[in-house]
Design a protein around this motif. Structure first.
Motif, PDB file in Angstrom:
ATOM      1  N   LEU A  24       0.827  -1.217   0.000  1.00 21.63           N
ATOM      2  CA  LEU A  24       0.000   0.000   0.000  1.00 21.63           C
ATOM      3  C   LEU A  24       0.860   1.265   0.000  1.00 21.63           C
ATOM      4  O   LEU A  24       0.596   2.227   0.735  1.00 21.63           O
ATOM      5  N   GLY A  25       1.906   1.236  -0.813  1.00 14.40           N
ATOM      6  CA  GLY A  25       2.743   2.419  -0.989  1.00 14.40           C
ATOM      7  C   GLY A  25       3.811   2.618   0.067  1.00 14.40           C
ATOM      8  O   GLY A  25       4.623   3.547  -0.040  1.00 14.40           O
ATOM      9  N   ARG A  26       3.827   1.769   1.105  1.00 11.46           N
ATOM     10  CA  ARG A  26       4.836   1.943   2.156  1.00 11.46           C
ATOM     11  C   ARG A  26       5.786   0.749   2.194  1.00 11.46           C
ATOM     12  O   ARG A  26       5.339  -0.395   2.188  1.00 11.46           O
ATOM     13  N   PRO A  27       7.096   1.035   2.230  1.00 14.31           N
ATOM     14  CA  PRO A  27       8.052  -0.080   2.281  1.00 14.31           C
ATOM     15  C   PRO A  27       7.936  -0.857   3.592  1.00 14.31           C
ATOM     16  O   PRO A  27       7.460  -0.322   4.605  1.00 14.31           O
ATOM     17  N   LEU A  28       8.399  -2.085   3.552  1.00 19.18           N
ATOM     18  CA  LEU A  28       8.249  -3.004   4.692  1.00 19.18           C
ATOM     19  C   LEU A  28       8.740  -2.407   6.008  1.00 19.18           C
ATOM     20  O   LEU A  28       8.094  -2.542   7.044  1.00 19.18           O
ATOM     21  N   HIS A  29       9.905  -1.720   5.961  1.00 18.82           N
ATOM     22  CA  HIS A  29      10.466  -1.242   7.235  1.00 18.82           C
ATOM     23  C   HIS A  29       9.598  -0.174   7.903  1.00 18.82           C
ATOM     24  O   HIS A  29       9.767   0.120   9.074  1.00 18.82           O
ATOM     25  N   GLN A  30       8.652   0.385   7.143  1.00 17.34           N
ATOM     26  CA  GLN A  30       7.757   1.376   7.767  1.00 17.34           C
ATOM     27  C   GLN A  30       6.501   0.728   8.356  1.00 17.34           C
ATOM     28  O   GLN A  30       5.627   1.409   8.870  1.00 17.34           O
ATOM     29  N   MET A  76      10.695 -13.074  29.613  1.00 22.91           N
ATOM     30  CA  MET A  76      11.939 -12.481  29.119  1.00 22.91           C
ATOM     31  C   MET A  76      12.387 -13.103  27.802  1.00 22.91           C
ATOM     32  O   MET A  76      12.989 -12.432  26.986  1.00 22.91           O
ATOM     33  N   SER A  77      12.097 -14.403  27.629  1.00 21.22           N
ATOM     34  CA  SER A  77      12.729 -15.090  26.495  1.00 21.22           C
ATOM     35  C   SER A  77      11.819 -15.297  25.292  1.00 21.22           C
ATOM     36  O   SER A  77      12.288 -15.696  24.244  1.00 21.22           O
ATOM     37  N   TYR A  78      10.502 -15.002  25.405  1.00 23.75           N
ATOM     38  CA  TYR A  78       9.621 -15.414  24.304  1.00 23.75           C
ATOM     39  C   TYR A  78      10.000 -14.767  22.974  1.00 23.75           C
ATOM     40  O   TYR A  78       9.843 -15.343  21.910  1.00 23.75           O
ATOM     41  N   ARG A  79      10.565 -13.553  23.019  1.00 20.10           N
ATOM     42  CA  ARG A  79      10.944 -12.836  21.791  1.00 20.10           C
ATOM     43  C   ARG A  79      12.049 -13.560  21.015  1.00 20.10           C
ATOM     44  O   ARG A  79      12.185 -13.388  19.803  1.00 20.10           O
ATOM     45  N   LEU A  80      12.831 -14.369  21.757  1.00 16.56           N
ATOM     46  CA  LEU A  80      13.957 -15.044  21.116  1.00 16.56           C
ATOM     47  C   LEU A  80      13.498 -16.042  20.057  1.00 16.56           C
ATOM     48  O   LEU A  80      14.285 -16.468  19.226  1.00 16.56           O
ATOM     49  N   TRP A  81      12.232 -16.431  20.121  1.00 15.28           N
ATOM     50  CA  TRP A  81      11.728 -17.421  19.158  1.00 15.28           C
ATOM     51  C   TRP A  81      11.238 -16.749  17.884  1.00 15.28           C
ATOM     52  O   TRP A  81      10.743 -17.400  16.981  1.00 15.28           O
ATOM     53  N   PHE A  82      11.354 -15.417  17.819  1.00 11.99           N
ATOM     54  CA  PHE A  82      10.860 -14.697  16.645  1.00 11.99           C
ATOM     55  C   PHE A  82      11.994 -13.924  15.979  1.00 11.99           C
ATOM     56  O   PHE A  82      12.899 -13.435  16.648  1.00 11.99           O
ATOM     57  N   GLY A  83      11.901 -13.816  14.663  1.00 17.41           N
ATOM     58  CA  GLY A  83      12.885 -13.024  13.919  1.00 17.41           C
ATOM     59  C   GLY A  83      12.510 -11.552  13.969  1.00 17.41           C
ATOM     60  O   GLY A  83      11.534 -11.168  14.609  1.00 17.41           O
ATOM     61  N   LYS A  84      13.267 -10.729  13.241  1.00 19.39           N
ATOM     62  CA  LYS A  84      13.034  -9.287  13.370  1.00 19.39           C
ATOM     63  C   LYS A  84      11.717  -8.837  12.724  1.00 19.39           C
ATOM     64  O   LYS A  84      11.215  -7.771  13.029  1.00 19.39           O
ATOM     65  N   LEU A  85      11.168  -9.676  11.834  1.00 18.42           N
ATOM     66  CA  LEU A  85       9.855  -9.345  11.264  1.00 18.42           C
ATOM     67  C   LEU A  85       8.726  -9.989  12.073  1.00 18.42           C
ATOM     68  O   LEU A  85       7.590 -10.038  11.642  1.00 18.42           O
ATOM     69  N   GLY A  86       9.083 -10.517  13.227  1.00 17.60           N
ATOM     70  CA  GLY A  86       8.062 -11.156  14.058  1.00 17.60           C
ATOM     71  C   GLY A  86       7.693 -12.534  13.549  1.00 17.60           C
ATOM     72  O   GLY A  86       6.701 -13.118  13.955  1.00 17.60           O
TER      73      GLY A  86
END
Lengths: 225, 251
Positions: free
Chosen positions: A68-74, B234-244
């Motif tokens: 929708l016009g916005r890049p992923l990092h946004q 504290m640790s649950y986030r460790l199971w996810f990458g940076k995009l969740g």
């Protein structure tokens, strides 16, 4: 001019576990608003992986994606997934009854549950007789696949990523699902990218064809099927 | 106990080594290694405690607790191999569990602030927190495989990572607390706990020993719950990458 809902460019993915096998490299594509795309290609070429990447269930090694016009990092990934919903070919029923499963979206997002819309969706896929209080884990494979689809449709995403969602269905149910998805597309403008290995189905549901083989994605009309 | 009596206990090791040789279990080396290691460790601890009980120096008590926490963290953290920063979270969890448990015991004047009480009871609390952390991480690793579909389904429906992993955390926390809770249910009926046995053998009255055992069991129940919930949060986030996205623990 029709706006682009989702586009991606220079997208690459390698599986490191299997001796760095390149699944696809530098691929690009665009999904316009309300577009009906059928996604074909031999098994094991990375179609599911691409859809999972577009649905943010997997991460590409490199590349850009714009929604929708916005890049992923946004984007907040959660908001992205609410707009671009991946439906798996192996349906997973969550703990509880069929109704608990259908209420998942409203429970997650503290939104009101619309029982009449849910009933309409269920009957559209031939599940009008489905008892809502039935334990979801006891459903047959085909029933699970349809309940999982209805559960995702209740999210009302802008774009559906459908991964062989009729693989466990008989012809009657398969046509019902196709009719429902194309109806929603016409009425609400919900676009889709639909993986299918069935040429007849591909011809029925697609306006545009994505084909992935040997690591490259090509786009074409349904006449190329 | 005389040194001759202590030396005679090696007969039990001889029995286990004998069985291992007879049944070709191949455990002789491990048994001998374990025997030597446990004897050296316990004798060393005995001398250290003897010295600390004599001086009552607060810094020494803290140092001993820090060593206990470090060793417990090292052992439990190994269960979460592949997860970034897991040692930090396990260490923080065990430290916080110890601080809260010991803080309550001291603040409510249940035990006095002396090395004789603080060190052994801390040892048991930290040991229990270590076992609970290990069980929790083990179960999370198993769940990461078996519950992958559930977590990804929830993510694809727009759930936050916390919402998506909630049930998996719950199941793992419950699993990690089962031994502690089962222990509470059967204590005294199936076996007399080590600490109570030790006190009775050393000459304390059974009723006095039971009181301390009750204290330990109750403290364990709270420390098990604290450990699993703190580690989960504290640790649950460790199971996810940076995009969740849900990642495998080995990536």
């Amino acid at each position: 001019m029709i706006d682009s809902v989702l586009s991606f460019a220079n997208l690459s993915k390698t599986i490191s576990a299997v001796s760095n096998r390149i699944i696809f490299a530098q691929i690009a594509g665009t999904v316009l608003a309300g577009e009906k795309i059928v996604f074909v290609g031999p098994s094991g070429q990375g179609k599911s992986t691409l859809l999972r990447i577009l649905g943010l269930l997997d991460e590409a090694d490199s590349g850009e994606m714009v929604l929708l016009g916005r890049p992923l990092h946004q984007w907040d990934p959660q908001a992205w997934r609410m707009n671009v919903c991946y439906v798996s070919q192996t349906p997973v029923m969550l703990e509880g009854t069929v109704e608990d499963n259908l209420r998942t979206v409203s429970r997650l997002h503290h939104a009101e549950y619309d029982p009449s819309y849910a009933a309409h969706l269920l009957s559209s896929v031939g599940l009008e007789e489905m008892g809502l209080s039935k334990e979801a884990s006891t459903l047959s494979g085909g029933e699970k696949q349809r309940v999982a689809l209805v559960r995702s449709l209740l999210l009302r995403p802008k774009l559906l990523l459908l991964d062989e969602i009729t693989s466990s269905l008989d012809d009657v149910s398969k046509y019902a699902v196709e009719r429902l998805i194309t109806d929603i597309n016409r009425q609400e403008g919900t676009g889709y990218v639909w993986i299918s290995h069935d040429r007849d189905q591909a011809a029925r549901i697609g306006e545009k064809v994505w084909s992935l083989s040997n690591g490259t994605l090509s786009e074409g009309g349904v006449s190329c099927l | 106990m005389s040194l001759i009596a202590l030396a005679s206990t090696l007969v039990f090791i001889a029995v286990s080594v004998g069985i291992s040789i007879w049944q070709k279990l191949g455990l002789e080396r491990d048994i001998l290694y374990g025997t030597i290691r446990s004897a050296i460790q316990l004798l060393a601890v005995g001398f250290v405690l003897q010295y600390i009980f004599g001086t009552q120096h607060v810094l020494l008590i803290v140092l001993i607790l820090a060593v206990m926490i470090a060793v417990a963290t090292w052992h439990a953290g190994k269960r979460g191999k592949g997860l970034k920063r897991i040692y930090l979270y396990v260490g923080l969890t065990i430290t916080m569990t110890e601080v809260v448990t010991m803080g309550l015991l001291l603040a409510l004047s249940i035990i006095p602030f002396t090395a004789r009480y603080v060190i052994p009871i801390s040892g048991m609390t930290i040991g229990n927190a270590m076992v609970v952390s290990s069980l929790f991480l083990n179960q999370m690793k198993r769940e990461a495989v078996t519950s992958r579909g559930e977590v990804e389904t929830l993510l694809s429906l727009g759930a936050s990572p916390r919402q998506a992993i909630h049930r998996m955390l719950n199941r793992s926390a419950r699993f990690s607390m089962i031994p502690t809770i089962d222990g509470m249910k059967t204590v005294g009926l199936v076996q007399l706990p080590g600490m109570m046995t030790g006190m009775i053998v050393a000459g304390a009255s059974p009723l006095e020993a039971v009181r301390y055992q009750i204290l330990i069991m109750f403290a364990f129940a709270s420390s098990a719950a604290l450990t699993s919930i703190l580690l989960a949060l504290m640790s649950y986030r460790l199971w996810f990458g940076k995009l969740g996205q849900f990642t495998r623990s080995d990536t």
